[in-house]
Motif scaffolding. Structure first.
Motif, PDB file in Angstrom:
ATOM      1  N   UNK A   1       0.833  -1.211   0.000  1.00 38.50           N
ATOM      2  CA  UNK A   1       0.000   0.000   0.000  1.00 38.50           C
ATOM      3  C   UNK A   1       0.866   1.258   0.000  1.00 38.50           C
ATOM      4  N   UNK A   2       1.973   1.233   0.740  1.00 34.93           N
ATOM      5  CA  UNK A   2       2.847   2.406   0.790  1.00 34.93           C
ATOM      6  C   UNK A   2       3.510   2.652  -0.556  1.00 34.93           C
ATOM      7  N   UNK A   3       3.993   1.591  -1.202  1.00 30.74           N
ATOM      8  CA  UNK A   3       4.598   1.752  -2.524  1.00 30.74           C
ATOM      9  C   UNK A   3       3.580   2.321  -3.503  1.00 30.74           C
ATOM     10  N   UNK A   4       2.367   1.778  -3.481  1.00 32.04           N
ATOM     11  CA  UNK A   4       1.326   2.247  -4.403  1.00 32.04           C
ATOM     12  C   UNK A   4       0.972   3.705  -4.144  1.00 32.04           C
ATOM     13  N   UNK A   5       1.041   4.125  -2.881  1.00 27.35           N
ATOM     14  CA  UNK A   5       0.666   5.499  -2.538  1.00 27.35           C
ATOM     15  C   UNK A   5       1.607   6.528  -3.145  1.00 27.35           C
ATOM     16  N   UNK A   6       2.825   6.096  -3.484  1.00 30.23           N
ATOM     17  CA  UNK A   6       3.802   7.030  -4.052  1.00 30.23           C
ATOM     18  C   UNK A   6       3.652   7.182  -5.557  1.00 30.23           C
ATOM     19  N   UNK A   7       2.972   6.243  -6.191  1.00 32.77           N
ATOM     20  CA  UNK A   7       2.946   6.178  -7.659  1.00 32.77           C
ATOM     21  C   UNK A   7       2.363   7.429  -8.293  1.00 32.77           C
ATOM     22  N   UNK A   8       1.345   7.996  -7.701  1.00 35.22           N
ATOM     23  CA  UNK A   8       0.633   9.098  -8.331  1.00 35.22           C
ATOM     24  C   UNK A   8       1.005  10.469  -7.772  1.00 35.22           C
ATOM     25  N   UNK A   9       2.128  10.555  -7.046  1.00 34.19           N
ATOM     26  CA  UNK A   9       2.571  11.861  -6.569  1.00 34.19           C
ATOM     27  C   UNK A   9       2.860  12.771  -7.763  1.00 34.19           C
ATOM     28  N   UNK A  10       2.418  14.000  -7.654  1.00 36.49           N
ATOM     29  CA  UNK A  10       2.594  14.944  -8.759  1.00 36.49           C
ATOM     30  C   UNK A  10       3.877  15.761  -8.563  1.00 36.49           C
ATOM     31  N   UNK A  11       4.380  16.237  -9.691  1.00 38.21           N
ATOM     32  CA  UNK A  11       5.534  17.155  -9.693  1.00 38.21           C
ATOM     33  C   UNK A  11       6.787  16.535  -9.093  1.00 38.21           C
ATOM     34  N   UNK A  12       6.958  15.223  -9.281  1.00 45.39           N
ATOM     35  CA  UNK A  12       8.199  14.564  -8.877  1.00 45.39           C
ATOM     36  C   UNK A  12       9.081  14.454 -10.111  1.00 45.39           C
ATOM     37  N   UNK A  13      10.220  15.126 -10.084  1.00 49.42           N
ATOM     38  CA  UNK A  13      11.132  15.098 -11.231  1.00 49.42           C
ATOM     39  C   UNK A  13      12.124  13.951 -11.121  1.00 49.42           C
ATOM     40  N   UNK A  14      12.531  13.631  -9.899  1.00 55.35           N
ATOM     41  CA  UNK A  14      13.471  12.543  -9.685  1.00 55.35           C
ATOM     42  C   UNK A  14      13.123  11.828  -8.396  1.00 55.35           C
ATOM     43  N   UNK A  15      13.212  10.493  -8.412  1.00 49.12           N
ATOM     44  CA  UNK A  15      12.953   9.702  -7.215  1.00 49.12           C
ATOM     45  C   UNK A  15      14.203   8.891  -6.905  1.00 49.12           C
ATOM     46  N   UNK A  16      14.551   8.866  -5.628  1.00 49.25           N
ATOM     47  CA  UNK A  16      15.721   8.125  -5.160  1.00 49.25           C
ATOM     48  C   UNK A  16      15.259   7.053  -4.190  1.00 49.25           C
ATOM     49  N   UNK A  17      15.504   5.770  -4.492  1.00 41.90           N
ATOM     50  CA  UNK A  17      15.205   4.730  -3.496  1.00 41.90           C
ATOM     51  C   UNK A  17      16.286   4.691  -2.430  1.00 41.90           C
ATOM     52  N   UNK A  18      15.987   4.037  -1.323  1.00 43.97           N
ATOM     53  CA  UNK A  18      16.991   3.909  -0.277  1.00 43.97           C
ATOM     54  C   UNK A  18      18.200   3.120  -0.736  1.00 43.97           C
ATOM     55  N   UNK A  19      17.976   2.178  -1.648  1.00 45.93           N
ATOM     56  CA  UNK A  19      19.041   1.340  -2.192  1.00 45.93           C
ATOM     57  C   UNK A  19      18.866   1.325  -3.713  1.00 45.93           C
TER      58      UNK A  19
END
Length: 299
Positions: A189-207
């Motif tokens: 659910x947490x991963x899915x909640x991030x999918x539709x965030x707006x105005x994200x130009x770059x995403x960095x995972x922890x690893x």
């Protein structure tokens, strides 16, 4: 010595086995987000920060796993009194790190489970709630993403999203088919909640490496998490068993190499989490048989 890599205006990363984010306050200070596993990582991080002409103003730990806060002690030795922030439940563990191996083992852990991978040095973290915050002079938004840990924050810094361990890079997902989680349903659910965030130009995972394709990264993680659930269910369908029975069979099914006591207890927790999800869905049942807790397909 490698330099910090720029992710966006005032936001940089020290890449490593765990990514450390450095967020500038615009006045020569910087919030350090996740300090790595140990002194070696933290020492290199501080050298890079100082080479960039910055000085730490605070530490934020996204969660309490040792590889994300193990470097705190070295940073605090260099900068005494630096405030440390974390989600409230995770802050308790950072203050009392024995809680991590204690919880995984279920009793006072033996020396084999008191290594730096499960037992980081204590540091005086204070709990902080989600939402917009100003930490160490840096404005950011803390997003609750529980699942991988009991509590965890991803964070937004302008157009940069640091997903922490709510998302992993493809290489990490392939290397660790049993991706660690405390709650597999919440992890999805947490991963899915991030999918539709707006105005994200770059995403960095922890690893893993930064990417501009947030939906693809979320999709890869959800697919990996679902594969684990499917593997646990298929293993239960083959034959009932205890968590340890199922762990051995799931590991063989997924080609997992288990080389240390720490890996055993971590992978055992993953299988337990997915079993709990299957129980909640009504796809599995558990009962006490011959002094063991046995899981089987629900009749």
């Amino acid at each position: 010595m490698s330099a910090l890599e720029r992710l966006g205006p005032g936001v940089r990363v020290w890449p490593g086995a765990v990514n450390s984010v450095v967020a500038e306050d615009g006045q020569g200070g910087a919030l350090l987000i996740d300090t790595g596993l140990d002194e070696s990582h933290a020492r290199k991080l501080l050298r890079a920060v100082e080479a960039a002409g910055l000085q730490p103003t605070a530490i934020l730990n996204t969660h309490s796993h040792a590889d994300h806060h193990g470097g705190n002690a070295f940073v605090l030795k260099r900068f005494p009194g630096l405030p440390v922030y974390a989600p409230p439940l995770e802050a308790a563990i950072i203050n009392h790190p024995l809680l991590e191996p204690l919880g995984l083992f279920g009793a006072s852990p033996p020396p084999e489970l008191r290594t730096k991978f499960l037992l980081a040095p204590a540091s005086p973290a204070q709990g902080i709630g989600p939402g917009p915050q100003t930490l160490g002079g840096v404005e950011l938004e803390l997003l609750p993403v529980p699942g991988h840990a009991a509590e965890m924050y991803a964070l937004r810094l302008g157009e940069v999203l640091y997903a922490a361990d709510a998302l992993f890079g493809p290489e990490a997902l392939n290397k660790h088919p049993l991706t660690f989680c405390a709650d597999s349903a919440a992890q999805k659910a947490s991963a899915a909640s991030l999918r539709d965030l707006e105005d994200v130009r770059v995403v960095l995972p922890g690893h893993g490496a930064p990417t501009a394709d947030l939906p693809a990264l979320v999709g890869a993680n959800l697919a990996a998490y679902e594969r684990t659930t499917a593997a646990v269910l298929a293993t239960v369908q083959e034959a009932p068993g205890s968590v340890d029975d199922l762990l051995a069979r799931v590991s063989r099914r997924l080609g997992v190499q288990t080389g240390s006591p720490a890996a055993v207890v971590l992978n055992r927790a993953v299988v337990s989490a997915h079993l709990a999800e299957l129980l909640a869905q009504g796809q599995a049942a558990c009962a006490v048989e011959d002094h063991r807790l046995v899981f089987r397909v629900r009749p």
